[in-house]
Design a protein around this motif. Structure first.
Motif, PDB file in Angstrom:
ATOM      1  N   ILE A   1       0.842  -1.200   0.000  1.00  0.00           N
ATOM      2  CA  ILE A   1       0.000   0.000   0.000  1.00  0.00           C
ATOM      3  C   ILE A   1       0.873   1.244   0.000  1.00  0.00           C
ATOM      4  CG2 ILE A   1      -1.641   1.356   1.362  1.00  0.00           C
ATOM      5  CD1 ILE A   1      -2.838  -1.357   2.318  1.00  0.00           C
ATOM      6  N   LEU A   2       1.888   1.270   0.855  1.00  0.00           N
ATOM      7  CA  LEU A   2       2.784   2.427   0.920  1.00  0.00           C
ATOM      8  C   LEU A   2       3.531   2.622  -0.400  1.00  0.00           C
ATOM      9  CD1 LEU A   2       4.189   2.001   4.540  1.00  0.00           C
ATOM     10  CD2 LEU A   2       2.539   3.713   3.730  1.00  0.00           C
ATOM     11  N   ALA A   3       3.933   1.526  -1.031  1.00  0.00           N
ATOM     12  CA  ALA A   3       4.645   1.628  -2.313  1.00  0.00           C
ATOM     13  C   ALA A   3       3.727   2.176  -3.400  1.00  0.00           C
ATOM     14  CB  ALA A   3       5.188   0.256  -2.712  1.00  0.00           C
ATOM     15  N   ILE A   4       2.491   1.729  -3.428  1.00  0.00           N
ATOM     16  CA  ILE A   4       1.524   2.220  -4.417  1.00  0.00           C
ATOM     17  C   ILE A   4       1.297   3.715  -4.224  1.00  0.00           C
ATOM     18  CG2 ILE A   4      -0.899   2.119  -5.129  1.00  0.00           C
ATOM     19  CD1 ILE A   4      -0.731  -0.938  -4.416  1.00  0.00           C
TER      20      ILE A   4
ATOM     21  N   ILE B   1      -6.296   1.276  -5.233  1.00  0.00           N
ATOM     22  CA  ILE B   1      -5.210   0.629  -4.477  1.00  0.00           C
ATOM     23  C   ILE B   1      -5.571  -0.827  -4.230  1.00  0.00           C
ATOM     24  CG2 ILE B   1      -3.960   0.600  -2.280  1.00  0.00           C
ATOM     25  CD1 ILE B   1      -4.515   3.659  -2.155  1.00  0.00           C
ATOM     26  N   ARG B   2      -6.789  -1.036  -3.764  1.00  0.00           N
ATOM     27  CA  ARG B   2      -7.266  -2.375  -3.418  1.00  0.00           C
ATOM     28  C   ARG B   2      -7.118  -3.343  -4.582  1.00  0.00           C
ATOM     29  NH1 ARG B   2     -13.066  -1.647  -2.803  1.00  0.00           N
ATOM     30  NH2 ARG B   2     -12.956  -1.937  -5.052  1.00  0.00           N
ATOM     31  N   ASP B   3      -7.401  -2.881  -5.792  1.00  0.00           N
ATOM     32  CA  ASP B   3      -7.327  -3.758  -6.964  1.00  0.00           C
ATOM     33  C   ASP B   3      -5.902  -4.198  -7.293  1.00  0.00           C
ATOM     34  OD1 ASP B   3     -10.048  -3.552  -7.154  1.00  0.00           O
ATOM     35  OD2 ASP B   3     -10.008  -2.069  -8.783  1.00  0.00           O
ATOM     36  N   GLN B   4      -4.904  -3.503  -6.763  1.00  0.00           N
ATOM     37  CA  GLN B   4      -3.503  -3.865  -7.014  1.00  0.00           C
ATOM     38  C   GLN B   4      -2.931  -4.787  -5.938  1.00  0.00           C
ATOM     39  OE1 GLN B   4      -0.964  -0.512  -8.207  1.00  0.00           O
ATOM     40  NE2 GLN B   4      -2.824   0.723  -8.277  1.00  0.00           N
TER      41      GLN B   4
ATOM     42  N   ARG C   1      -6.559  -6.961   3.466  1.00  0.00           N
ATOM     43  CA  ARG C   1      -6.467  -5.602   2.923  1.00  0.00           C
ATOM     44  C   ARG C   1      -6.953  -4.568   3.936  1.00  0.00           C
ATOM     45  NH1 ARG C   1      -9.456  -6.772  -2.807  1.00  0.00           N
ATOM     46  NH2 ARG C   1      -7.808  -7.984  -3.790  1.00  0.00           N
ATOM     47  N   ILE C   2      -8.114  -4.837   4.513  1.00  0.00           N
ATOM     48  CA  ILE C   2      -8.697  -3.896   5.478  1.00  0.00           C
ATOM     49  C   ILE C   2      -7.819  -3.774   6.717  1.00  0.00           C
ATOM     50  CG2 ILE C   2     -10.666  -3.511   7.021  1.00  0.00           C
ATOM     51  CD1 ILE C   2     -11.181  -2.844   4.063  1.00  0.00           C
ATOM     52  N   ASN C   3      -7.322  -4.895   7.218  1.00  0.00           N
ATOM     53  CA  ASN C   3      -6.454  -4.855   8.404  1.00  0.00           C
ATOM     54  C   ASN C   3      -5.169  -4.088   8.133  1.00  0.00           C
ATOM     55  OD1 ASN C   3      -8.242  -6.254  10.030  1.00  0.00           O
ATOM     56  ND2 ASN C   3      -7.364  -8.247   9.531  1.00  0.00           N
ATOM     57  N   ALA C   4      -4.607  -4.245   6.937  1.00  0.00           N
ATOM     58  CA  ALA C   4      -3.383  -3.524   6.585  1.00  0.00           C
ATOM     59  C   ALA C   4      -3.653  -2.026   6.518  1.00  0.00           C
ATOM     60  CB  ALA C   4      -2.833  -4.025   5.257  1.00  0.00           C
ATOM     61  N   LEU C   5      -4.757  -1.639   5.874  1.00  0.00           N
ATOM     62  CA  LEU C   5      -5.107  -0.222   5.796  1.00  0.00           C
ATOM     63  C   LEU C   5      -5.360   0.345   7.181  1.00  0.00           C
ATOM     64  CD1 LEU C   5      -5.729   2.297   4.130  1.00  0.00           C
ATOM     65  CD2 LEU C   5      -8.101   1.472   3.946  1.00  0.00           C
ATOM     66  N   ASP C   6      -6.073  -0.399   8.012  1.00  0.00           N
ATOM     67  CA  ASP C   6      -6.362   0.066   9.372  1.00  0.00           C
ATOM     68  C   ASP C   6      -5.081   0.223  10.180  1.00  0.00           C
ATOM     69  OD1 ASP C   6      -8.206   0.729  11.534  1.00  0.00           O
ATOM     70  OD2 ASP C   6      -7.550  -1.176  12.417  1.00  0.00           O
ATOM     71  N   ALA C   7      -4.160  -0.718  10.066  1.00  0.00           N
ATOM     72  CA  ALA C   7      -2.894  -0.627  10.803  1.00  0.00           C
ATOM     73  C   ALA C   7      -2.097   0.605  10.367  1.00  0.00           C
ATOM     74  CB  ALA C   7      -2.063  -1.893  10.593  1.00  0.00           C
ATOM     75  N   LEU C   8      -2.070   0.880   9.070  1.00  0.00           N
ATOM     76  CA  LEU C   8      -1.361   2.064   8.579  1.00  0.00           C
ATOM     77  C   LEU C   8      -2.029   3.351   9.071  1.00  0.00           C
ATOM     78  CD1 LEU C   8      -0.611   0.956   4.917  1.00  0.00           C
ATOM     79  CD2 LEU C   8       1.064   1.339   6.744  1.00  0.00           C
ATOM     80  N   HIS C   9      -3.347   3.354   9.087  1.00  0.00           N
ATOM     81  CA  HIS C   9      -4.075   4.531   9.551  1.00  0.00           C
ATOM     82  C   HIS C   9      -3.868   4.738  11.047  1.00  0.00           C
ATOM     83  CE1 HIS C   9      -7.784   6.753  10.792  1.00  0.00           C
ATOM     84  NE2 HIS C   9      -7.288   7.546   9.866  1.00  0.00           N
ATOM     85  N   GLN C  10      -3.952   3.672  11.824  1.00  0.00           N
ATOM     86  CA  GLN C  10      -3.773   3.773  13.272  1.00  0.00           C
ATOM     87  C   GLN C  10      -2.354   4.189  13.659  1.00  0.00           C
ATOM     88  OE1 GLN C  10      -6.150   3.644  15.618  1.00  0.00           O
ATOM     89  NE2 GLN C  10      -7.624   3.396  13.969  1.00  0.00           N
ATOM     90  N   SER C  11      -1.391   3.865  12.826  1.00  0.00           N
ATOM     91  CA  SER C  11      -0.006   4.246  13.117  1.00  0.00           C
ATOM     92  C   SER C  11       0.312   5.666  12.647  1.00  0.00           C
ATOM     93  CB  SER C  11       0.968   3.265  12.453  1.00  0.00           C
ATOM     94  OG  SER C  11       0.978   3.454  11.055  1.00  0.00           O
ATOM     95  N   GLY C  12      -0.602   6.257  11.872  1.00  0.00           N
ATOM     96  CA  GLY C  12      -0.376   7.608  11.373  1.00  0.00           C
ATOM     97  C   GLY C  12       0.415   7.660  10.079  1.00  0.00           C
ATOM     98  N   ALA C  13       0.605   6.519   9.432  1.00  0.00           N
ATOM     99  CA  ALA C  13       1.371   6.483   8.188  1.00  0.00           C
ATOM    100  C   ALA C  13       0.556   6.976   6.996  1.00  0.00           C
ATOM    101  CB  ALA C  13       1.877   5.071   7.911  1.00  0.00           C
ATOM    102  N   VAL C  14      -0.760   6.774   7.048  1.00  0.00           N
ATOM    103  CA  VAL C  14      -1.629   7.226   5.967  1.00  0.00           C
ATOM    104  C   VAL C  14      -2.815   7.993   6.534  1.00  0.00           C
ATOM    105  CG1 VAL C  14      -1.034   5.308   4.421  1.00  0.00           C
ATOM    106  CG2 VAL C  14      -3.038   5.123   5.888  1.00  0.00           C
TER     107      VAL C  14
END
Length: 93
Positions: free
Chosen positions: A17-20, A35-38, A46-59
């Motif tokens: 996700i970060l690379a995209i 993003i999801r389609d890639q 997918r949802i857990n990865a996005l949530d983890a990035l959001h909770q960490s403040g990365a996205v």
């Protein structure tokens, strides 16, 4: 006989996700659907990865007219996530 594991972990999906997002040539935000389609299959991964990035403040994630958008967090947002205290969402209407 050895078998190779092709199972992608949530951390691998977070990296993808970060690379995209880093390669995106948009104004900073992309529709989640693009993003999801890639990403490899797996709704919850997918949802857990996005949530983890959001909770960490990365996205940063927001929703507009029923569409979810994701972008890399700026320096201000990353600093806010590192600050002590409760987090509150700012909702503008």
């Amino acid at each position: 006989m050895t078998t190779e594991s092709t199972t992608e972990t949530t951390t691998d999906t977070e990296r993808r996700i970060l690379a995209i997002l880093a390669e995106a040539t948009t104004d900073g935000f992309m529709p989640w659907a693009g993003i999801r389609d890639q990403l490899p299959a797996g709704f919850w991964r997918r949802i857990n990865a996005l949530d983890a990035l959001h909770q960490s403040g990365a996205v940063e994630v927001f929703r507009s007219r029923g569409r979810t958008y994701v972008g890399l967090a700026d320096a201000f947002t990353r600093a806010a996530y590192r600050a002590p205290g409760p987090r509150r969402a700012l909702v503008l209407s």
